[in-house]
Design an enzyme around this catalytic site. Structure first.
Site, PDB file in Angstrom:
ATOM      1  CG  HIS A 363      -2.131  -0.859   1.561  1.00  0.00           C
ATOM      2  ND1 HIS A 363      -3.696  -0.803   0.723  1.00  0.00           N
ATOM      3  CD2 HIS A 363      -2.032  -2.237   1.513  1.00  0.00           C
ATOM      4  CE1 HIS A 363      -3.997  -1.481   0.695  1.00  0.00           C
ATOM      5  NE2 HIS A 363      -2.968  -2.832   1.112  1.00  0.00           N
ATOM      6  CE  LYS A 551      -6.250  13.805   0.001  1.00  0.00           C
ATOM      7  NZ  LYS A 551      -7.021  12.438  -0.430  1.00  0.00           N
ATOM      8  NE  ARG A 552      -3.378  10.344  10.136  1.00  0.00           N
ATOM      9  CZ  ARG A 552      -3.435   9.596  10.909  1.00  0.00           C
ATOM     10  NH1 ARG A 552      -4.247   7.995  11.127  1.00  0.00           N
ATOM     11  NH2 ARG A 552      -2.640   9.264  11.585  1.00  0.00           N
ATOM     12  CE  LYS A 557      -2.468  10.599   3.123  1.00  0.00           C
ATOM     13  NZ  LYS A 557      -3.275   9.821   1.913  1.00  0.00           N
ATOM     14  CB  THR A 661      -9.965   5.083  -1.341  1.00  0.00           C
ATOM     15  OG1 THR A 661      -9.543   5.399   0.006  1.00  0.00           O
ATOM     16  CG2 THR A 661      -9.418   3.774  -1.042  1.00  0.00           C
ATOM     17  CE  LYS A 665     -14.517   5.938   0.495  1.00  0.00           C
ATOM     18  NZ  LYS A 665     -13.021   6.022   2.071  1.00  0.00           N
TER      19      LYS A 665
HETATM   20  C1  26V Z   1       2.251   5.571   4.523  1.00  0.00           C
HETATM   21  C2  26V Z   1       3.184   6.653   5.345  1.00  0.00           C
HETATM   22  C3  26V Z   1       3.766   8.028   3.933  1.00  0.00           C
HETATM   23  C4  26V Z   1       4.390   8.704   4.547  1.00  0.00           C
HETATM   24  C5  26V Z   1       5.857   8.280   5.144  1.00  0.00           C
HETATM   25  C6  26V Z   1       5.264   6.899   6.099  1.00  0.00           C
HETATM   26  C7  26V Z   1       4.104   6.144   5.521  1.00  0.00           C
HETATM   27  C8  26V Z   1       3.813   5.393   6.943  1.00  0.00           C
HETATM   28  C9  26V Z   1       2.949   4.731   6.563  1.00  0.00           C
HETATM   29  C10 26V Z   1       1.899   4.888   5.673  1.00  0.00           C
HETATM   30  C11 26V Z   1       1.134   4.181   5.489  1.00  0.00           C
HETATM   31  C12 26V Z   1       0.796   2.851   4.808  1.00  0.00           C
HETATM   32  C13 26V Z   1      -0.473   2.045   4.701  1.00  0.00           C
HETATM   33  C14 26V Z   1      -1.132   2.734   3.770  1.00  0.00           C
HETATM   34  O1  26V Z   1      -2.854   3.517   4.335  1.00  0.00           O
HETATM   35  N1  26V Z   1      -1.664   3.062   2.393  1.00  0.00           N
HETATM   36  C15 26V Z   1      -2.581   3.342   1.805  1.00  0.00           C
HETATM   37  O2  26V Z   1      -3.536   2.229   1.957  1.00  0.00           O
HETATM   38  C16 26V Z   1      -4.494   3.162   0.789  1.00  0.00           C
HETATM   39  C17 26V Z   1      -5.621   1.588   0.408  1.00  0.00           C
HETATM   40  O3  26V Z   1      -5.131   1.248  -0.609  1.00  0.00           O
HETATM   41  C18 26V Z   1      -4.493   4.147  -0.891  1.00  0.00           C
HETATM   42  O4  26V Z   1      -5.502   4.144  -0.877  1.00  0.00           O
HETATM   43  C19 26V Z   1      -3.468   5.394  -0.249  1.00  0.00           C
HETATM   44  O5  26V Z   1      -2.804   5.771  -1.155  1.00  0.00           O
HETATM   45  C20 26V Z   1      -2.302   4.321   0.507  1.00  0.00           C
HETATM   46  O6  26V Z   1      -1.510   5.902   1.347  1.00  0.00           O
END
Ligand code: 26V
Length: 820
Positions: A363, A551-552, A557, A661, A665
């Protein structure tokens, strides 16, 4: 409607009312009219549970009798939100229930509000898991979820003095009405101790694991109700408890104290969800949580399988385990442990079964998100699992050395254990038969950059499954007015088969229909304005364009770019108030939580709120633009925002957002995407056409090129571009820095060399906003685009996504429980 149908409905309503009243007496020992709202809510859920459990039992019986292959979706997060409304819709009982309660003078909408919003997730990954189990049940697929029963969900966000304050989310305080504790299905999970191979008398080696601590894992099952199909699957939430046989009161004082400490440690395992999705942290409790739910899940699947289906050799034909990111990756060594140590199977045979059972979804490509565990910590907590990973790695590297003789550099790059760390993504790729990304661009980046070596080793493993969202929650439940309008135009077939939404295209030039679409949107905008007034006491103009980013909060982002643009518009109006006549009245809305330890994200929230208070209190501009930060973004708040949105802000730096996502929506509710060519935006734009969305900014390849050449300079961008220069300076001086400046944000932008290219994309972002204006001014042109977006959104239903997983990865088949 025929007389017999009407009679049947009257009968059903009467029986529902009877059952409701009986449940009230039974649960609370009171007459229904003495119940509090909370008690009425509990009564309603318990009434509905009786209908659900009949179907639940029938579904499980069907799976057993027909020897169905079943999927288990393992995810450390399931961001469910409230279930009552969506369960009633899926059961086709909402109208009857509403009527039955209205007869008693009870407003069902008031009862919906009593339900806690089950926030067992951070963001996209957790919500995706929730959409997926809804789709599995609605498609009649034998598919269940497996996760942790966190005592505290994601924190509640308050905004105090413009800043985020985190409040614990005690969502279980009145109990969770949908769960069923299954004490008889307990399993034991072991931690620590010593593991080694001991030689037997016959010279063979046998595993010894001793001196470990045991935790009891007790499942709480939540029924997942399919849409109008009588199917009910299971989401299993594991709770960590002190084993019964451990609770003895005898022993020395020291022993008792130690036992008490141990019992706190056990309860801590499932106490709270980690709120950090900003950077990976190698915390022992997190590793404990991961192994806890994965081990409990795998053990219970094997136990269930053996009871029902017998021979383990056919396991992978009967069971699929999907790991949602790497957090459940220990399902791989755990299944090996159960097969080899407990069931006495050969390594090779067990390995084939394991690989054929497990599939993995990635992801994110953000390197700081990749999970790696220090060997020392891993070995101490999970000595046997570590041994198994060592063995998996040794055999894997043997093969690699055969494939690429002498290429030790490659061996190092792919080794599961490297430089003192265990790499969970590498383990996930090696131990599964399928690896997928979540949007085309993301899967391509995985194959050609982040997992290039692995794609060369296993070219057939990698595939794409573009994400989706359940149209039942995000359209049918969240936007009943739009749903009815769609029914009027194209019949209600789209509800079962969302790809039929495409039939709406026939109405794209029908002004009477577009007017109705406009009316529906206006209604939601008005409702949202009322909600904002009630919640934060703030007025917004329902006739303004609602431009929303939810979003977060993350640097990649680029909420920063959004708010810098608002500052830019503000300056513009201040300099030349007459410009307002050429501008659209706009309300810029933001919502999202920042990880508690992510300083820059929290400063971004403070900046947004500070700009909001300046803009909203300035009479020269506040009749034209307003800024709102809505506190506590959650599934429940999201359900109010999407239907009211005009513009969907999807502005991550190209190549960084795996899919996104919320873009789907928004689109499904008729908002126009203002976005970069990132994640699923690319596919949304392909579907609706460039004239029905507004795209700006660098392309992913251009970003890669900058990385490669190292030629990007934030200072140069800042110096050559007066518009950027002016707003960036305002982080330190000017109208927005009354109560403290934004030195840290300013410093971050320069010291990171503007890592997400905000300065570079700023001008084209401003130009994109001008295009929005031109587009919005063409009233019917805008509505037409809105309709085209809705029409193409069926492609982004998670039903499409799940059908692809079922066919290409899991090889599971739908059942039919609809009685003719
Ligand atoms: C994201 C990031 C990004 C910045 C740096 C560190 C870090 C650490 C953890 C995460 C979250 C990773 C998993 C996640 O939530 N990914 C999200 O998954 C969604 C469903 O597939 C997708 O729509 C999002 O784009 C994606 O960020």
């Amino acid at each position: 409607m025929s007389v017999s149908i009407i009679n049947k409905q009257i009968e059903e309503k009467a029986s529902l009312q009877k059952s409701f009243l009986k449940t009230a007496n039974m649960l609370f020992g009171k007459e229904w009219d003495e119940l509090t709202k909370e008690e009425l809510y509990q009564t309603l859920v318990n009434t509905i549970r009786q209908y659900v459990s009949e179907n639940w039992i029938m579904t499980n019986k069907y799976y057993a009798e027909h020897n169905c292959k079943e999927v288990y979706y393992f995810s450390i997060e399931f961001l469910l939100g409230r279930l009552l409304n969506s369960n009633l819709i899926n059961l086709d009982m909402k109208d009857i229930c509403k009527d039955a309660l209205a007869d008693l003078g009870i407003d069902i909408n008031e009862l919906f509000k009593q339900e806690p919003d089950a926030g067992l997730g951070n963001g996209g990954l957790g919500r995706l898991a929730a959409c997926f189990i809804d789709s599995m049940a609605s498609l009649g697929l034998p598919g269940h979820g497996c996760t942790i029963r966190y005592q505290y969900g994601l924190f509640e966000q308050k905004i105090i003095n413009n800043q985020q304050v985190e409040i614990p989310d005690n969502w279980l305080k009145n109990g969770f009405a949908w769960e069923y504790r299954k004490a008889d299905k307990e399993v034991r999970v072991n931690f620590g101790g010593n593991a080694y191979m001991a030689e037997q008398e016959d010279g063979s080696l046998k595993l010894v694991h001793e001196g470990y601590d045991t935790v009891s894992a007790v499942p709480y099952d939540v029924p997942i109700v399919g849409y109008h199909n009588n199917v009910v699957n299971t989401l299993r939430l594991w709770n960590a408890e002190v084993p019964k046989d451990y609770a003895s009161l005898s022993g020395t004082r020291e022993q008792l104290q130690e036992r008490l400490r141990q019992s706190y440690r056990i309860q801590a395992i499932t106490s709270c969800l980690y709120p950090d999705d900003s950077s990976y942290e190698g915390k022992l409790l997190r590793l404990t949580q991961e192994y806890f739910f994965v081990s409990a899940g795998v053990q219970s699947i094997v136990r269930h399988y053996k009871r029902r289906k017998g021979a383990l050799s056919a396991f992978a034909n009967q069971v699929a385990i999907h790991i949602n990111d790497t957090h459940p990756a220990m399902a791989i060594p755990e299944l090996m442990r159960v097969l080899v140590d407990v069931e006495g199977m050969d390594w090779e045979k067990a390995w084939n079964i394991t690989k054929n059972t497990i599939a993995y979804t990635n992801h994110t490509i953000m390197p700081e998100a990749l999970e790696t565990w220090p060997i020392d910590m891993f070995k101490k907590l999970l000595p046997r699992i570590y041994m198994i990973i060592e063995e998996i790695n040794a055999r894997f590297l043997d093969n690699i050395r055969k494939m690429y003789p002498g290429d030790e550099e490659r061996v190092r790059r792919v080794s599961i254990i490297q430089d003192g760390m265990v790499h969970m993504a590498r383990l996930s790729v090696v131990g599964s038969h399928s690896v997928n990304g979540v949007a085309k661009i993301h899967s391509d980046i995985l194959k050609s950059y982040s997992m290039k070596d692995f794609n060369e080793i296993y070219p057939k493993k990698f595939n794409n499954k573009t994400n989706g969202i359940t149209h039942r929650r995000w359209l049918i439940a969240a936007n009943p007015e739009l749903s009815s309008l769609i029914d009027e135009a194209i019949s209600d077939k789209w509800r079962r088969n969302p790809s039929r939404l495409i039939d709406l295209l026939d109405f794209k030039d029908d002004k009477a229909f577009l007017d109705k679409l406009d009316e529906v949107k206006k209604g939601h905008k008005l409702y949202l304005a009322g909600h904002i007034k009630r919640r934060i006491g703030f007025d917004i103009d329902p006739n303004s364009v609602y431009d929303i980013q939810v979003k977060r909060i993350h640097s990649y982002k680029r909420q920063i770019m959004n708010i810098l643009h608002v500052m830019y518009v503000y300056n513009w109006i201040k300099r030349d108030p007459s410009i307002k006549n050429q501008m659209l009245p706009r309300t810029f809305m933001f919502a999202g939580k920042a990880a508690p330890g992510y300083h820059i994200a929290k400063e971004t929230i403070r900046l947004i709120n500070t700009v909001a208070s300046v803009v909203n209190n300035d009479k020269d501009v506040n009749d034209h633009i307003r800024v709102v930060f809505l506190p506590n973004y959650s599934v429940t708040l999201a359900e109010k925002l999407f239907p009211a949105a005009d513009v969907s802000e999807q502005i991550s730096l190209a190549g960084k957002e795996a899919s996104g996502t919320s873009n789907m929506k928004f689109m499904m509710n008729g908002a126009i995407t203002l976005g970069t060519l990132d994640g699923a935006n690319v596919e949304i734009c392909d579907a609706v056409g460039e004239e029905n969305c507004i795209i700006f900014g660098l392309k992913a390849e251009e970003v890669m090129e900058y990385y490669k050449t190292g030629l990007y300079s934030a200072w140069t961008e800042y110096n050559v571009n007066p518009k950027v220069h002016d707003v960036v300076d305002q982080l330190l001086t000017g109208p927005f820095v009354g109560n403290g400046d934004f030195h840290d944000l300013h410093n971050y932008l320069f010291s990171s060399n503007d890592e997400y290219f905000v300065f570079k994309d700023f001008m084209s972002y401003c130009a994109a906003h001008s295009k929005i204006k031109a587009k919005y001014n063409d009233h019917y042109g805008w509505l037409k685009s809105s309709l085209i977006n809705i029409a193409h959104s069926g492609q982004f239903s998670s039903d499409r996504t799940i059908a692809e997983y079922a066919k290409d990865i899991w090889n599971v088949h739908p059942i039919n429980l609809i009685k003719e």
